[in-house]
Design an enzyme around this catalytic site. Sequence first.
Site, PDB file in Angstrom:
ATOM      1  N   CYS A   1       0.904  -1.259   0.054  1.00 36.73           N
ATOM      2  CA  CYS A   1      -0.014   0.022  -0.137  1.00 36.73           C
ATOM      3  C   CYS A   1       0.997   1.288  -0.118  1.00 36.73           C
ATOM      4  O   CYS A   1       0.648   2.223  -0.544  1.00 36.73           O
ATOM      5  CB  CYS A   1      -0.959   0.014   1.238  1.00 36.73           C
ATOM      6  SG  CYS A   1      -1.868  -1.467   1.431  1.00 36.73           S
TER       7      CYS A   1
ATOM      8  N   HIS B   1       0.948   4.857  -1.854  1.00 40.48           N
ATOM      9  CA  HIS B   1       0.391   6.116  -0.956  1.00 40.48           C
ATOM     10  C   HIS B   1       1.124   6.748  -0.310  1.00 40.48           C
ATOM     11  O   HIS B   1       0.870   7.774   0.443  1.00 40.48           O
ATOM     12  CB  HIS B   1      -0.898   5.540  -0.506  1.00 40.48           C
ATOM     13  CG  HIS B   1      -1.972   4.997  -1.520  1.00 40.48           C
ATOM     14  ND1 HIS B   1      -2.570   5.813  -2.234  1.00 40.48           N
ATOM     15  CD2 HIS B   1      -2.101   3.699  -1.944  1.00 40.48           C
ATOM     16  CE1 HIS B   1      -3.388   5.003  -3.132  1.00 40.48           C
ATOM     17  NE2 HIS B   1      -2.970   3.727  -2.894  1.00 40.48           N
TER      18      HIS B   1
ATOM     19  N   ARG C   1     -13.164  -0.370  -2.259  1.00 43.74           N
ATOM     20  CA  ARG C   1     -11.955   0.202  -2.639  1.00 43.74           C
ATOM     21  C   ARG C   1     -10.550  -0.502  -2.174  1.00 43.74           C
ATOM     22  O   ARG C   1      -9.795  -0.647  -3.285  1.00 43.74           O
ATOM     23  CB  ARG C   1     -11.820   1.603  -2.006  1.00 43.74           C
ATOM     24  CG  ARG C   1     -10.783   2.492  -2.518  1.00 43.74           C
ATOM     25  CD  ARG C   1     -11.087   2.770  -4.007  1.00 43.74           C
ATOM     26  NE  ARG C   1      -9.796   3.416  -4.672  1.00 43.74           N
ATOM     27  CZ  ARG C   1      -8.936   2.547  -5.362  1.00 43.74           C
ATOM     28  NH1 ARG C   1      -9.019   1.399  -5.401  1.00 43.74           N
ATOM     29  NH2 ARG C   1      -7.907   3.119  -6.111  1.00 43.74           N
TER      30      ARG C   1
ATOM     31  N   CYS D   1      -7.821  -2.134  -4.865  1.00 45.71           N
ATOM     32  CA  CYS D   1      -6.332  -1.718  -4.689  1.00 45.71           C
ATOM     33  C   CYS D   1      -5.799  -3.018  -4.639  1.00 45.71           C
ATOM     34  O   CYS D   1      -4.684  -3.067  -5.363  1.00 45.71           O
ATOM     35  CB  CYS D   1      -6.217  -1.374  -3.146  1.00 45.71           C
ATOM     36  SG  CYS D   1      -6.365   0.607  -3.053  1.00 45.71           S
TER      37      CYS D   1
END
Lengths: 103, 280, 164
Positions: free
Chosen positions: B194, B198, B237, B241
């Site tokens: 992740c 991000h 979501r 991802c």
Amino acid sequence: MANTIRIRAVASGDTTEVQSLIRHPMDSGFVKDSKGQLIPPHHIEVVQFEHGGKVVFTALWGPAVSKDPYLKFSFQGGKKGDDLKVSWVDNKGESDSFVGKIQ
Amino acid sequence: MLRKVCLAAAIVAVTAQPLLAASGVDPQADFKAFRKYFTERFPKVPLNDFVNGPYSMDEGLRKQWKAIDEFPPYEFAVDQGKQMFETPFKNGKTYADCFPNKGIGVRQLYPMFDEKSGEVVTLDVAINKCREANGEKPYDYSKDDMAALTAYMAYTSRGKPMDIKIPNDPRALAAYKAGEEYFYTRRGQLNFSCASCHVQNPGNHIRSEVLAPALGILNAMPIYRSAWGGMGTTSRRLRSCNSQVRGTPLSAESPEYRNVEYFLSYMANGLPISGPGARP
Amino acid sequence: MMFSPDASGRTRRTILKGAIAGGLAGLTLGSFPFPAFADADAKQWPQDAFKQKSEADALKALYGKPAEASDKVSLDAPEIAENGAVVPITVDSSLPNVTGVAILVLENPFTLAAAYKIPEGTKPAVASRLKMAKTTKVVAVVESGGKLYSATKEVKVTVGGCGG
């Protein structure tokens, strides 16, 4: 059908600004579903706005208008508390209309 | 500072916070480092703007978002959610009976650690627990009904600062730690974590999308995505991802997803709820 | 097929007057579906124009004439669309006596995306959201004093609005 039309109309001076959002899939006819079948075109063709017995705006839409279509325009005249009517009809003959108040 | 004092006290008293000290889990220190990283990397982005995701990073996108947000497409979902929220269950009770402050303006409190069950409870999970306690079928965590109801509950909470508590309970700390680990672990054929997107690359493009910063990334949930042509929940979501890095999505509201939501929401403490959001 | 400027509006007003004279004036309006207002009529939809695959053919079908470029037409469109499914487009104009606005997306399967009838008293400024299949020129056309004027802008589309 639940109401498909939301409008926000605000009078300021001699002008009324109108925004609307209509709930509609606006299927273009070019998109396939999960089974690979083309989803047939299903889109609004005509949207009409009326105030004081007069058509103040007409939208003519093809399948390239986005899902849940939005519009903004303004017209002269219209004051707080006046009715503003919106109606639409699509290529399958489905339709809806709504009368809102100018704020 | 406060934490240092606590820790010192714990060491002296031996029993005050032995688990915290022993486990090496220190949410407050993580919080400070996380906040420092984003504010130093993006000094021009006002702190409260991080919750606007890619729009805090890219001027061209921001302008389109402002145009769309004049009359956002999620308004239908907010309306629907309000109606759902106010409609009593068959037994006559309502969602208001299950939540603090009758369910209005409480989005910022979730995920919450439930000391009875020892698990992390997200807003979506709390909603289904409420439904089941009142004899109703739970909603699908990835579908429109849940998205609409959470959209309304987020809408009533707009502007409220995220307020996630991690009690000094080994189970809560373990859940937080697991969420943090999930966030930083690489997975999928692309071998991305992740954080690869991000933390390391907010504002950069991956294919055509502008990556959102991890700071405040869940404050806008649920979101209306143009790519979906509709509303999606946090679970939806997170699952997409996982798919985007060619990994295998977990089941919605699995413990891993709840834990990562717990971690990320704690990192966003103090930042305003902005959901429901509109995203590309 | 061409537009006739708002004959329908006038008809409706006549009916409205008749209705009031006929004693309906005492009714409370509110959300009552006022019977004198006719709803949007699908007959107004210019089917031919929406089938065309080029700018010239679409304008010919819609207005019966070509457009000339003008700096009095303003077209606000993003340089890079965040998603081709939803591209905000605003057309505005300083031209007088505008009767119509049309938006054409040249790379879409059908060129004409939307057309708007602008009666007297309505401003020639319209915002809407359109789908774009790929990077394309967008043309805004304004009908003023019986002539057509246009502005063109390219919009880069990296995620197309037709694929799903």
